[in-house]
Motif scaffolding. Sequence first.
Motif, PDB file in Angstrom:
ATOM      1  N   VAL A 154      20.559 -26.726 -34.718  1.00  0.00           N
ATOM      2  CA  VAL A 154      21.908 -27.226 -34.962  1.00  0.00           C
ATOM      3  C   VAL A 154      21.799 -28.752 -35.029  1.00  0.00           C
ATOM      4  N   PRO A 155      22.365 -29.375 -36.075  1.00  0.00           N
ATOM      5  CA  PRO A 155      22.287 -30.842 -36.195  1.00  0.00           C
ATOM      6  C   PRO A 155      22.930 -31.549 -35.011  1.00  0.00           C
ATOM      7  N   ALA A 156      22.598 -32.812 -34.825  1.00  0.00           N
ATOM      8  CA  ALA A 156      23.127 -33.608 -33.714  1.00  0.00           C
ATOM      9  C   ALA A 156      24.653 -33.653 -33.737  1.00  0.00           C
ATOM     10  N   SER A 157      25.239 -33.537 -34.922  1.00  0.00           N
ATOM     11  CA  SER A 157      26.705 -33.560 -35.032  1.00  0.00           C
ATOM     12  C   SER A 157      27.327 -32.338 -34.369  1.00  0.00           C
ATOM     13  N   GLY A 158      26.510 -31.308 -34.134  1.00  0.00           N
ATOM     14  CA  GLY A 158      27.003 -30.084 -33.524  1.00  0.00           C
ATOM     15  C   GLY A 158      27.659 -29.149 -34.517  1.00  0.00           C
ATOM     16  N   GLU A 159      27.839 -29.623 -35.739  1.00  0.00           N
ATOM     17  CA  GLU A 159      28.466 -28.803 -36.772  1.00  0.00           C
ATOM     18  C   GLU A 159      27.395 -28.019 -37.516  1.00  0.00           C
TER      19      GLU A 159
END
Length: 116
Positions: free
Chosen positions: A19-24
């Motif tokens: 999961v990307p750092a953005s959490g999206e």
Amino acid sequence: TGIGAAVARAAQRLAELPVPASGERPARVIILFTDGEENVALAGAEGEISPTAAAQLCAREGQKVYAIAAGRGRRDADGTWRELDVRALEELARRTGGRAFRARRAADVEQVFAAI
């Protein structure tokens, strides 16, 4: 074609993506390009994954399947023409929120990808 096994493997690989750092979480889409017929996971084939089982896995993971059946069909040994049986592909796509397409000619493929 081992449709169920191929889709299940793709689903597994997508589920393993970080999961990307953005959490999206990015969209999870599987594009299946096939002759349209499952001929591996037939009744009684131990250890094989049916398209229905693969669809359940994808749906659980929030993955959509866009299935493309390529070709018009085939001739049986006796010479009779047999259309592709795409019911399993249609059900696979429907259960995952995707779509099933027919690409009878090469020119159809571009239209299918534009629709996806």
